[in-house]
Design a protein around this motif. Sequence first.
Motif, PDB file in Angstrom:
ATOM      1  N   MET A 102      32.228  38.102  41.293  1.00 56.04           N
ATOM      2  CA  MET A 102      32.884  37.892  42.612  1.00 56.04           C
ATOM      3  C   MET A 102      32.828  36.216  43.400  1.00 56.04           C
ATOM      4  SD  MET A 102      31.362  41.359  44.392  1.00 56.04           S
ATOM      5  CE  MET A 102      29.925  41.053  44.347  1.00 56.04           C
ATOM      6  N   ALA A 103      31.851  35.557  42.627  1.00 58.75           N
ATOM      7  CA  ALA A 103      31.746  33.905  43.232  1.00 58.75           C
ATOM      8  C   ALA A 103      33.044  32.941  41.841  1.00 58.75           C
ATOM      9  CB  ALA A 103      30.247  33.445  42.618  1.00 58.75           C
ATOM     10  N   ALA A 104      32.966  33.514  40.834  1.00 61.59           N
ATOM     11  CA  ALA A 104      33.345  32.923  40.000  1.00 61.59           C
ATOM     12  C   ALA A 104      35.367  33.408  40.252  1.00 61.59           C
ATOM     13  CB  ALA A 104      34.238  33.928  38.280  1.00 61.59           C
ATOM     14  N   ARG A 105      35.678  34.285  40.786  1.00 63.62           N
ATOM     15  CA  ARG A 105      37.249  34.499  41.489  1.00 63.62           C
ATOM     16  C   ARG A 105      37.360  33.762  42.648  1.00 63.62           C
ATOM     17  NH1 ARG A 105      37.127  41.178  42.561  1.00 63.62           N
ATOM     18  NH2 ARG A 105      37.914  41.861  40.055  1.00 63.62           N
ATOM     19  N   ALA A 106      36.418  33.505  43.243  1.00 67.54           N
ATOM     20  CA  ALA A 106      35.969  32.248  44.368  1.00 67.54           C
ATOM     21  C   ALA A 106      36.222  31.136  44.507  1.00 67.54           C
ATOM     22  CB  ALA A 106      35.510  33.257  45.469  1.00 67.54           C
ATOM     23  N   GLU A 110      40.031  30.342  37.560  1.00 71.06           N
ATOM     24  CA  GLU A 110      40.564  30.615  35.275  1.00 71.06           C
ATOM     25  C   GLU A 110      39.798  30.486  34.415  1.00 71.06           C
ATOM     26  OE1 GLU A 110      43.520  30.418  35.610  1.00 71.06           O
ATOM     27  OE2 GLU A 110      43.632  30.852  37.323  1.00 71.06           O
ATOM     28  N   MET A 111      38.343  30.904  35.445  1.00 68.01           N
ATOM     29  CA  MET A 111      36.825  30.715  34.399  1.00 68.01           C
ATOM     30  C   MET A 111      36.830  31.719  33.683  1.00 68.01           C
ATOM     31  SD  MET A 111      34.467  29.679  32.358  1.00 68.01           S
ATOM     32  CE  MET A 111      33.636  27.711  34.131  1.00 68.01           C
ATOM     33  N   LYS A 112      37.118  32.377  32.540  1.00 72.01           N
ATOM     34  CA  LYS A 112      37.110  33.701  31.534  1.00 72.01           C
ATOM     35  C   LYS A 112      35.616  34.812  31.710  1.00 72.01           C
ATOM     36  CE  LYS A 112      40.231  32.406  28.204  1.00 72.01           C
ATOM     37  NZ  LYS A 112      40.352  31.953  26.620  1.00 72.01           N
ATOM     38  N   LEU A 113      35.422  35.858  31.687  1.00 75.17           N
ATOM     39  CA  LEU A 113      34.487  36.319  31.987  1.00 75.17           C
ATOM     40  C   LEU A 113      34.250  37.252  30.671  1.00 75.17           C
ATOM     41  CD1 LEU A 113      34.912  36.995  35.846  1.00 75.17           C
ATOM     42  CD2 LEU A 113      33.291  35.265  34.981  1.00 75.17           C
ATOM     43  N   HIS A 114      32.455  37.109  30.288  1.00 80.80           N
ATOM     44  CA  HIS A 114      32.114  38.043  29.376  1.00 80.80           C
ATOM     45  C   HIS A 114      30.957  38.665  29.734  1.00 80.80           C
ATOM     46  CE1 HIS A 114      33.137  34.776  26.095  1.00 80.80           C
ATOM     47  NE2 HIS A 114      33.903  35.216  26.738  1.00 80.80           N
ATOM     48  N   TRP A 115      31.307  40.385  29.758  1.00 83.06           N
ATOM     49  CA  TRP A 115      29.952  40.679  30.546  1.00 83.06           C
ATOM     50  C   TRP A 115      28.608  41.603  29.416  1.00 83.06           C
ATOM     51  CZ3 TRP A 115      29.772  46.952  30.051  1.00 83.06           C
ATOM     52  CH2 TRP A 115      28.842  47.147  30.754  1.00 83.06           C
ATOM     53  N   ASN A 116      27.904  41.114  30.134  1.00 82.83           N
ATOM     54  CA  ASN A 116      27.305  41.500  29.194  1.00 82.83           C
ATOM     55  C   ASN A 116      25.618  41.164  30.344  1.00 82.83           C
ATOM     56  OD1 ASN A 116      24.715  41.406  27.113  1.00 82.83           O
ATOM     57  ND2 ASN A 116      24.004  39.154  27.408  1.00 82.83           N
TER      58      ASN A 116
END
Length: 314
Positions: A102-106, A110-116
């Motif tokens: 949620m913080a990255a979205r705001a 443009e940051m890529k997200l790797h779910w771990n």
Amino acid sequence: MATKPELLIDAASLADMERLIEAGADAFVIGDSRYGMRLPGEFDAAAMAEAAKLAHRHGAAVYASLNNVMDNATVASLPEYLRELAAANIDAVVFGDPAVLMAARAAAPEMKLHWNAEMTSTNYATANYWGRRGASRVVLARELNMDQVLDVKRNTDMAVQVQVHGMTNIYHSKRPLVHNYFEHQRKDGSVENVPVHGKREDGLYLIEAERPNERFPIYEDVYGTHIMSSDDICMIENLHELMEANIDSFRIEGLLKSSTYNETVVRAYRAAIDAYIADPLGYAFDEAWLDSIVKQQDPDRELSYGFFYKEQVY
């Protein structure tokens, strides 16, 4: 046509990164201990920017570890930290807590997200849930067997990352258990001047009474106590099975290993990957790759396939 998988490892410093790039690493997980757990080295914002420059000069990538268990104060600082990572040209962040997404979205859209999510990233339905919310990669739990790994790959459009070498975390407590124990002993006057935090070069282990020959390394940082596996995953002999399935990223866990050990492992896996990609149909495993690792392996730590070939019973 086989997809050439990324070869990913952690790094303790910029100098460590340089050696591992030369050995053949394609990508690195690094970070700040305020946001990431089980890091072999500390990278502040300036060091993260230098790491990204170094990696990008060599065509490699840098991922920031944000896998910590987030408290309220840490969540409040996430937007500014993510903006710093974006300004540093970090390629992606590795997260488990939805607060990071949620913080990255705001703050860094443009940051890529790797779910771990460590042990809970066990199926494609949950992976696809996070994919619909912006994650581009799923880091699979180390407890999955080969059939389960391949089933996830067949049923998701996300990039899939698996660990192929090194120790795994089997227990985490946010309490500094070792620190507390030594403080108790010191109170009784029986222990003096015992270092209690960080990586212990002299080695600290948990040994169970019923399995006295197995040593479980203990790693303690400012966010708690981590007990690690007594053996090391080593999939180099069977790496072609994962490459045949087009797994996107192979993770080497370098925590609590020497620079020489990690370089040796990276070179061996690099050779295996390149040999397969050059000629998938004619690929043959070279025993010299495994032999080079065995020469560096702690004789008290077994090399194993982890859960890859274990039947899962629920």
